[in-house]
Design a protein around this motif. Sequence first.
Motif, PDB file in Angstrom:
ATOM      1  N   ILE A  99       0.869  -1.173   0.000  1.00  0.00           N
ATOM      2  CA  ILE A  99       0.000   0.000   0.000  1.00  0.00           C
ATOM      3  C   ILE A  99       0.906   1.223   0.000  1.00  0.00           C
ATOM      4  CG2 ILE A  99      -1.688   1.337   1.318  1.00  0.00           C
ATOM      5  CD1 ILE A  99      -2.681  -1.325   2.508  1.00  0.00           C
ATOM      6  N   TYR A 100       0.620   2.161  -0.898  1.00  0.00           N
ATOM      7  CA  TYR A 100       1.376   3.403  -0.982  1.00  0.00           C
ATOM      8  C   TYR A 100       0.486   4.543  -0.499  1.00  0.00           C
ATOM      9  CZ  TYR A 100       4.591   0.787  -3.911  1.00  0.00           C
ATOM     10  OH  TYR A 100       5.473  -0.142  -4.378  1.00  0.00           O
ATOM     11  N   LEU A 101       1.013   5.342   0.408  1.00  0.00           N
ATOM     12  CA  LEU A 101       0.295   6.496   0.948  1.00  0.00           C
ATOM     13  C   LEU A 101       1.120   7.756   0.753  1.00  0.00           C
ATOM     14  CD1 LEU A 101      -0.784   5.079   4.437  1.00  0.00           C
ATOM     15  CD2 LEU A 101      -2.179   5.201   2.367  1.00  0.00           C
ATOM     16  N   SER A 102       0.454   8.837   0.367  1.00  0.00           N
ATOM     17  CA  SER A 102       1.106  10.139   0.343  1.00  0.00           C
ATOM     18  C   SER A 102       1.226  10.629   1.779  1.00  0.00           C
ATOM     19  CB  SER A 102       0.267  11.124  -0.473  1.00  0.00           C
ATOM     20  OG  SER A 102       0.724  12.437  -0.254  1.00  0.00           O
ATOM     21  N   ALA A 103       2.321  11.290   2.087  1.00  0.00           N
ATOM     22  CA  ALA A 103       2.494  11.850   3.428  1.00  0.00           C
ATOM     23  C   ALA A 103       1.391  12.862   3.738  1.00  0.00           C
ATOM     24  CB  ALA A 103       3.867  12.516   3.543  1.00  0.00           C
ATOM     25  N   ARG A 104       0.755  13.395   2.727  1.00  0.00           N
ATOM     26  CA  ARG A 104      -0.352  14.330   2.936  1.00  0.00           C
ATOM     27  C   ARG A 104      -1.553  13.670   3.613  1.00  0.00           C
ATOM     28  NH1 ARG A 104      -0.709  18.079  -2.502  1.00  0.00           N
ATOM     29  NH2 ARG A 104       1.322  19.060  -2.230  1.00  0.00           N
ATOM     30  N   MET A 105      -1.604  12.354   3.595  1.00  0.00           N
ATOM     31  CA  MET A 105      -2.699  11.623   4.236  1.00  0.00           C
ATOM     32  C   MET A 105      -2.747  11.912   5.734  1.00  0.00           C
ATOM     33  SD  MET A 105      -4.390   9.803   2.117  1.00  0.00           S
ATOM     34  CE  MET A 105      -5.303   9.079   3.414  1.00  0.00           C
ATOM     35  N   PHE A 106      -1.629  12.226   6.314  1.00  0.00           N
ATOM     36  CA  PHE A 106      -1.536  12.333   7.766  1.00  0.00           C
ATOM     37  C   PHE A 106      -1.893  13.712   8.311  1.00  0.00           C
ATOM     38  CE2 PHE A 106       0.784   8.626   6.564  1.00  0.00           C
ATOM     39  CZ  PHE A 106       0.383   7.713   7.519  1.00  0.00           C
ATOM     40  N   THR A 107      -2.469  14.563   7.482  1.00  0.00           N
ATOM     41  CA  THR A 107      -2.922  15.866   7.964  1.00  0.00           C
ATOM     42  C   THR A 107      -4.380  15.829   8.386  1.00  0.00           C
ATOM     43  OG1 THR A 107      -3.475  16.583   5.722  1.00  0.00           O
ATOM     44  CG2 THR A 107      -1.249  17.109   6.542  1.00  0.00           C
ATOM     45  N   ASP A 108      -5.102  14.806   7.978  1.00  0.00           N
ATOM     46  CA  ASP A 108      -6.533  14.711   8.263  1.00  0.00           C
ATOM     47  C   ASP A 108      -6.874  13.276   8.659  1.00  0.00           C
ATOM     48  OD1 ASP A 108      -9.330  14.964   8.301  1.00  0.00           O
ATOM     49  OD2 ASP A 108      -9.473  14.813   6.116  1.00  0.00           O
ATOM     50  N   PHE A 109      -7.232  13.073   9.928  1.00  0.00           N
ATOM     51  CA  PHE A 109      -7.505  11.731  10.440  1.00  0.00           C
ATOM     52  C   PHE A 109      -8.614  11.028   9.660  1.00  0.00           C
ATOM     53  CE2 PHE A 109      -9.952   8.892  13.199  1.00  0.00           C
ATOM     54  CZ  PHE A 109      -8.978   7.937  13.452  1.00  0.00           C
ATOM     55  N   GLU A 110      -9.688  11.725   9.346  1.00  0.00           N
ATOM     56  CA  GLU A 110     -10.814  11.090   8.653  1.00  0.00           C
ATOM     57  C   GLU A 110     -10.406  10.592   7.262  1.00  0.00           C
ATOM     58  OE1 GLU A 110     -13.799  10.083   9.786  1.00  0.00           O
ATOM     59  OE2 GLU A 110     -13.059  10.776  11.728  1.00  0.00           O
ATOM     60  N   SER A 111      -9.640  11.391   6.542  1.00  0.00           N
ATOM     61  CA  SER A 111      -9.176  10.962   5.219  1.00  0.00           C
ATOM     62  C   SER A 111      -8.237   9.772   5.336  1.00  0.00           C
ATOM     63  CB  SER A 111      -8.455  12.102   4.496  1.00  0.00           C
ATOM     64  OG  SER A 111      -9.353  13.138   4.229  1.00  0.00           O
TER      65      SER A 111
END
Length: 153
Positions: A99-111
């Motif tokens: 699974i690849y995640l952008s580090a931007r994912m970690f700015t919003d818990f719901e997203s």
Amino acid sequence: MKHPQSLAVRICLPCLIVSCFWPSGLWAEDAVIIGATQQQERFLTCVLHISDDDLRGTPNSNDRLTVVILAHQKFLETRGAFHAHKTKLAFSSLQARRIYLSARMFTDFESLLRCITHELGHFATQSVYEGNAEIAADRFRKIARQRCPSDVQ
């Protein structure tokens, strides 16, 4: 004259090096999380463990699931290499169990919760279809909201 390196080699080589030196005492179902802070790793590990039973027995389930967190620009390059152009912040490879995640994912818990459970839903259903992934993801989300820390940044 310099020869340009392939994007796949530049991205996958660090992952290969990390996995070669990872302690061999871990069970196959223990996920490898690359690029996370301690808080992020704690959250992702919690969510991944919720899906353990659903992922057991799926193709390649003897191989570790890997979650790779990349700076957003590197994520976009990786996304292009996998031809996953429709995604904005997360995608997965069922064959590679990654699974690849952008580090931007970690700015919003719901997203973050929505995306990581959705990607796990693809693995649980072994389907590339979004609707199928969401069926499993809904169940994972309900449990994760109760069990997993929400202080992820």
